[in-house]
Design an enzyme around this catalytic site. Structure first.
Site, PDB file in Angstrom:
ATOM      1  N   LYS A 111       0.812  -1.164  -0.070  1.00 63.86           N
ATOM      2  CA  LYS A 111       0.113  -0.030   0.065  1.00 63.86           C
ATOM      3  C   LYS A 111       0.925   1.372   0.182  1.00 63.86           C
ATOM      4  O   LYS A 111       1.786   1.381   0.780  1.00 63.86           O
ATOM      5  CB  LYS A 111      -0.989  -0.098   1.444  1.00 63.86           C
ATOM      6  CG  LYS A 111      -1.711   1.293   1.347  1.00 63.86           C
ATOM      7  CD  LYS A 111      -2.812   1.137   2.610  1.00 63.86           C
ATOM      8  CE  LYS A 111      -3.385   2.520   2.740  1.00 63.86           C
ATOM      9  NZ  LYS A 111      -4.191   2.694   4.061  1.00 63.86           N
ATOM     10  N   ASP A 141      -2.962   9.990   3.782  1.00 63.21           N
ATOM     11  CA  ASP A 141      -4.165   9.694   3.926  1.00 63.21           C
ATOM     12  C   ASP A 141      -5.041  10.742   4.798  1.00 63.21           C
ATOM     13  O   ASP A 141      -5.072  10.502   6.025  1.00 63.21           O
ATOM     14  CB  ASP A 141      -4.467   8.391   4.445  1.00 63.21           C
ATOM     15  CG  ASP A 141      -5.624   7.760   4.919  1.00 63.21           C
ATOM     16  OD1 ASP A 141      -6.743   8.326   4.386  1.00 63.21           O
ATOM     17  OD2 ASP A 141      -5.874   6.737   5.407  1.00 63.21           O
ATOM     18  N   LYS A 153     -10.381  12.653   8.461  1.00 64.64           N
ATOM     19  CA  LYS A 153     -10.103  12.023   9.850  1.00 64.64           C
ATOM     20  C   LYS A 153      -9.903  13.376  10.676  1.00 64.64           C
ATOM     21  O   LYS A 153      -9.687  14.354  10.268  1.00 64.64           O
ATOM     22  CB  LYS A 153      -8.437  11.528   9.481  1.00 64.64           C
ATOM     23  CG  LYS A 153      -8.438  10.182   9.190  1.00 64.64           C
ATOM     24  CD  LYS A 153      -6.845   9.769   8.891  1.00 64.64           C
ATOM     25  CE  LYS A 153      -6.769   8.406   8.245  1.00 64.64           C
ATOM     26  NZ  LYS A 153      -7.385   7.121   8.936  1.00 64.64           N
ATOM     27  N   ASP A 166       1.313   6.118   5.564  1.00 66.23           N
ATOM     28  CA  ASP A 166       0.367   5.258   5.117  1.00 66.23           C
ATOM     29  C   ASP A 166       0.792   4.491   3.902  1.00 66.23           C
ATOM     30  O   ASP A 166       0.255   4.061   3.268  1.00 66.23           O
ATOM     31  CB  ASP A 166      -0.923   5.991   4.891  1.00 66.23           C
ATOM     32  CG  ASP A 166      -2.213   5.132   5.050  1.00 66.23           C
ATOM     33  OD1 ASP A 166      -1.828   3.962   5.548  1.00 66.23           O
ATOM     34  OD2 ASP A 166      -3.276   5.381   4.724  1.00 66.23           O
ATOM     35  N   ASP A 202     -12.586   6.859   3.880  1.00 62.41           N
ATOM     36  CA  ASP A 202     -11.412   6.696   4.588  1.00 62.41           C
ATOM     37  C   ASP A 202     -10.943   5.140   4.559  1.00 62.41           C
ATOM     38  O   ASP A 202      -9.715   4.769   5.003  1.00 62.41           O
ATOM     39  CB  ASP A 202     -11.585   7.240   6.191  1.00 62.41           C
ATOM     40  CG  ASP A 202     -10.287   7.371   6.829  1.00 62.41           C
ATOM     41  OD1 ASP A 202      -9.140   7.257   6.057  1.00 62.41           O
ATOM     42  OD2 ASP A 202     -10.160   7.474   7.969  1.00 62.41           O
ATOM     43  N   GLU A 214      -9.753   3.495   2.202  1.00 62.78           N
ATOM     44  CA  GLU A 214      -9.358   3.764   0.636  1.00 62.78           C
ATOM     45  C   GLU A 214      -8.145   2.678   0.494  1.00 62.78           C
ATOM     46  O   GLU A 214      -8.030   2.486  -0.863  1.00 62.78           O
ATOM     47  CB  GLU A 214      -8.728   5.170   0.553  1.00 62.78           C
ATOM     48  CG  GLU A 214      -7.241   5.362   1.250  1.00 62.78           C
ATOM     49  CD  GLU A 214      -6.842   5.041   2.571  1.00 62.78           C
ATOM     50  OE1 GLU A 214      -7.813   5.189   3.420  1.00 62.78           O
ATOM     51  OE2 GLU A 214      -5.864   4.864   3.014  1.00 62.78           O
ATOM     52  N   ARG A 273      -7.805  -0.524   0.940  1.00 63.63           N
ATOM     53  CA  ARG A 273      -8.663  -1.497   0.089  1.00 63.63           C
ATOM     54  C   ARG A 273      -8.909  -1.513  -1.197  1.00 63.63           C
ATOM     55  O   ARG A 273      -8.773  -2.132  -2.001  1.00 63.63           O
ATOM     56  CB  ARG A 273      -9.453  -2.201   0.999  1.00 63.63           C
ATOM     57  CG  ARG A 273     -10.556  -1.235   1.266  1.00 63.63           C
ATOM     58  CD  ARG A 273     -11.538  -1.784   2.643  1.00 63.63           C
ATOM     59  NE  ARG A 273     -11.095  -1.223   3.845  1.00 63.63           N
ATOM     60  CZ  ARG A 273     -11.814  -1.747   5.056  1.00 63.63           C
ATOM     61  NH1 ARG A 273     -12.768  -2.244   5.019  1.00 63.63           N
ATOM     62  NH2 ARG A 273     -11.145  -1.354   6.030  1.00 63.63           N
TER      63      ARG A 273
HETATM   64  N1  BES Z   1      -4.344   3.983   7.066  1.00 67.06           N
HETATM   65  C1  BES Z   1      -5.810   3.967   7.650  1.00 67.06           C
HETATM   66  C2  BES Z   1      -5.357   2.858   8.716  1.00 67.06           C
HETATM   67  C3  BES Z   1      -4.580   3.502   9.973  1.00 67.06           C
HETATM   68  C4  BES Z   1      -5.220   4.300  10.817  1.00 67.06           C
HETATM   69  C5  BES Z   1      -3.093   3.138  10.139  1.00 67.06           C
HETATM   70  C6  BES Z   1      -4.463   4.693  12.136  1.00 67.06           C
HETATM   71  C7  BES Z   1      -2.621   3.598  11.278  1.00 67.06           C
HETATM   72  C8  BES Z   1      -3.135   4.321  12.049  1.00 67.06           C
HETATM   73  C9  BES Z   1      -6.708   3.157   6.754  1.00 67.06           C
HETATM   74  O1  BES Z   1      -6.776   4.037   5.511  1.00 67.06           O
HETATM   75  C10 BES Z   1      -7.936   3.947   7.516  1.00 67.06           C
HETATM   76  O2  BES Z   1      -8.328   5.008   7.608  1.00 67.06           O
HETATM   77  N2  BES Z   1      -9.044   2.830   7.899  1.00 67.06           N
HETATM   78  C11 BES Z   1     -10.093   2.931   8.543  1.00 67.06           C
HETATM   79  C12 BES Z   1     -11.018   2.190   8.240  1.00 67.06           C
HETATM   80  C13 BES Z   1     -12.459   2.383   8.626  1.00 67.06           C
HETATM   81  C14 BES Z   1     -12.932   3.465   8.053  1.00 67.06           C
HETATM   82  C15 BES Z   1     -13.373   1.138   8.344  1.00 67.06           C
HETATM   83  C16 BES Z   1      -9.712   2.896  10.263  1.00 67.06           C
HETATM   84  O3  BES Z   1      -8.887   1.976  10.537  1.00 67.06           O
HETATM   85  O4  BES Z   1     -10.165   3.643  10.840  1.00 67.06           O
HETATM   86 ZN    ZN Z   2      -5.106   4.515   4.931  1.00 66.24          ZN
HETATM   87 MN    MN Z   3      -7.927   5.691   5.499  1.00 68.46          MN
END
Ligand code: BES
Ligand code: ZN
Ligand code: MN
Length: 496
Positions: free
Chosen positions: A264, A269, A276, A287, A346, A348, A350
């Site tokens: 990835k 992000d 966020k 990210d 968010d 994104e 996947r």
């Molecule tokens: N890059 C983030 C995951 C992440 C969050 C990594 C905090 C490290 C610290 C990912 O893109 C994301 O935002 N995931 C969301 C998914 C949710 C919206 C289902 C998450 O984990 O909150």
């Molecule tokens: Zn992300």
């Molecule tokens: Mn995200």
């Protein structure tokens, strides 16, 4: 740093500092014993006085012992003589490095082969020590006006071994892994306004120029549109930075089926329209650490000329809020033809990975491993010590778990059972991009699993392990480069 092998005894070694182990209850290792005898009991004298007991991580720096060629002797606590854990050994190594850095010594010789670390080989001990020593040299300076001067770092280390050629490969492995980690750290630490998808593409081209065995290809957005990567491109639409699909093809084994590593590469992000919160958002420059680990792994195996084929695939984009960005409820069509309802912009990672995973089919892979900072939920489940692992094949999962233990860059498996799949049901598309509040890391992997049915696949969620958060220690870790390189080394060893 330079590394050598020495066959001299500790007492006769000409260097700035010899390092020997003392076990619990002040038991002398064989090298400590040899020094003790040469110095007529000086080591035992300090132990009897209670200056070191042998607990893991203790140190005692002695100067000018009688009849010892080296002006300094560093005693280091190595715990239980009958065996210690990998993690204890790493603590011990890091303490030695720190103590030597703080001392005036610039050359050191380590006599540590009589430490039993879970019955691991002398080669293992040396690879781990070299990896840790090299990794300790990494300093981020790219965007600072002045580099912070370091104390007095060690310039060369010798390892004691009974024969000279026994350890040279172990040293090479440790160096390559640490260099790969440093590359991964550097790419991770660079800010989002420097490390863009275009920047990552340029770094991949550089790797291709650096190593004959690496061929780099970059697909731009037009090319991705031709391939039907509607999911990946929908994420990039919200950003002024054009997305890139980077492929680094390392060919070290003729026409053998490759291992494909998909990383990835979200260079920032912000969450998109599902924005966020502000606190800590700067850390979303990390990210792209999955892709950084792919860069690090490819450079390590190219450096070692490993006889294996590995393809690194990096989908790279930003995720930003914009008038043209994805909106919650939007439906996009992936390269695989499946429609996706984007309930949260968010989620994104996947969305860009699914198209890269479909694209990976064309390499006729032996296995595909994706590496992604995919979910905050994995940090809740495993914290920042352990990488999350999910797979559609238990043999592959077992191999990765083993590689994690071997390199002390560990993962833990979570289930990927069919029961979870229904959480991704959508009323309006083939699949939703989020699975509700339960088991967030598992449903993220379930999403990816819909795009990996044609091959053997594993997913590493490194959201907790790829960087250290907040405060003074903030910075990329270079993980899971050690696990990935170890996995490839184990694969090669098991084939022979
Ligand atoms: N890059 C983030 C995951 C992440 C969050 C990594 C905090 C490290 C610290 C990912 O893109 C994301 O935002 N995931 C969301 C998914 C949710 C919206 C289902 C998450 O984990 O909150
Ligand atoms: Zn992300
Ligand atoms: Mn995200």
């Amino acid at each position: 740093m330079q590394y050598f092998v020495t066959t001299n005894t500790a007492s006769s070694e000409q260097t700035d500092c010899v390092v020997v182990a003392v076990f619990n209850q002040g038991q002398l290792s064989s090298s400590a014993n040899e020094l003790n005898e040469s110095s007529n009991g000086q080591i035992q004298h300090y132990i009897d006085r209670g200056d070191i007991t042998g607990k893991v991580g203790q140190t005692l720096l002695l100067q000018d012992l009688n009849n010892i060629a080296s002006p300094r002797v560093l005693l280091v606590g190595a715990g239980d003589q009958t065996g210690i854990k990998e993690n204890d050994y790493n603590t011990l190594i890091n303490t030695i490095i720190k103590t030597l850095d703080d001392s005036a010594a610039t050359r050191a010789s380590a006599y540590l082969t009589d430490i039993n670390v879970n019955n691991r080989s002398a080669q293992w001990l040396v690879t781990q020590a070299v990896t840790a020593a090299e990794a300790s040299l990494y300093q981020y300076t790219a965007t600072k006006s002045e580099a912070k001067p370091r104390g007095n770092p060690i310039a060369s280390v010798s390892f004691y071994a009974a024969s000279k050629d026994e350890l040279s490969q172990a040293i090479a492995h440790g160096k390559a892994i640490a260099d790969g980690m440093s590359l991964a750290k550097e790419l991770g630490n660079l800010p989002g306004n420097v490390c863009t998808p275009t920047y990552l593409a340029e770094q991949a081209i550089k790797l291709g120029q650096q190593y004959d065995a690496v061929t780099t290809t970059i697909l731009d957005e037009d090319k991705m549109a031709e391939l039907g990567m509607g999911s990946l491109l929908s994420v990039s639409r919200g950003s002024r930075q054009p997305a890139k699909l980077i492929t680094m093809n390392y060919q070290g084994a003729g026409d053998a089926k490759p291992v494909v590593l998909v990383g990835k590469g979200l260079t920032f992000d912000a969450g998109g329209i599902s924005l966020k919160p502000a606190a800590g958002m700067d850390e979303m420059k990390y990210d792209m650490c999955g892709s950084a680990s792919v860069f690090g792994t490819i450079s390590a195996i190219a450096e070692l000329n490993l006889p294996i084929n590995v393809v690194g695939v990096v989908p790279s984009s930003e995720n930003m809020p914009d008038g043209d960005a994805n909106k919650p409820g939007d439906i996009v069509i992936s390269m695989a033809g499946k429609t996706i309802e984007i309930l949260n912009t968010d989620a994104e990672g996947r969305l860009i990975l699914c198209d890269a995973l479909t694209y990976s089919e064309r390499f006729n892979p032996e296995v595909v491993i994706d590496i992604a900072t995919l979910t905050g939920a994995i940090i809740v489940a495993l914290g920042s010590k352990t990488t999350g692992l999910m797979s559609n094949d238990q043999d592959l999962a077992d191999d990765l778990l083993q590689a994690g233990r071997d390199s002390d860059d560990k993962a833990w498996q979570l289930p990927l059972w069919d029961e979870y799949q229904e959480q991704l049901d959508s009323n309006f598309a083939d699949i939703a991009n989020i699975g509700g509040k339960e088991a967030g890391s598992v449903t993220a992997a379930c999403f990816l699993s819909r795009f990996t049915e044609k091959y053997t696949w594993a997913h590493l969620d490194i959201a907790g392990t790829a960087w250290k958060s907040g405060g003074k220690a903030k910075g990329a870790t270079g993980r899971p480069v050690p696990m990935l390189v170890q996995y490839l080394l184990n694969r090669i060893a098991n084939k022979n």
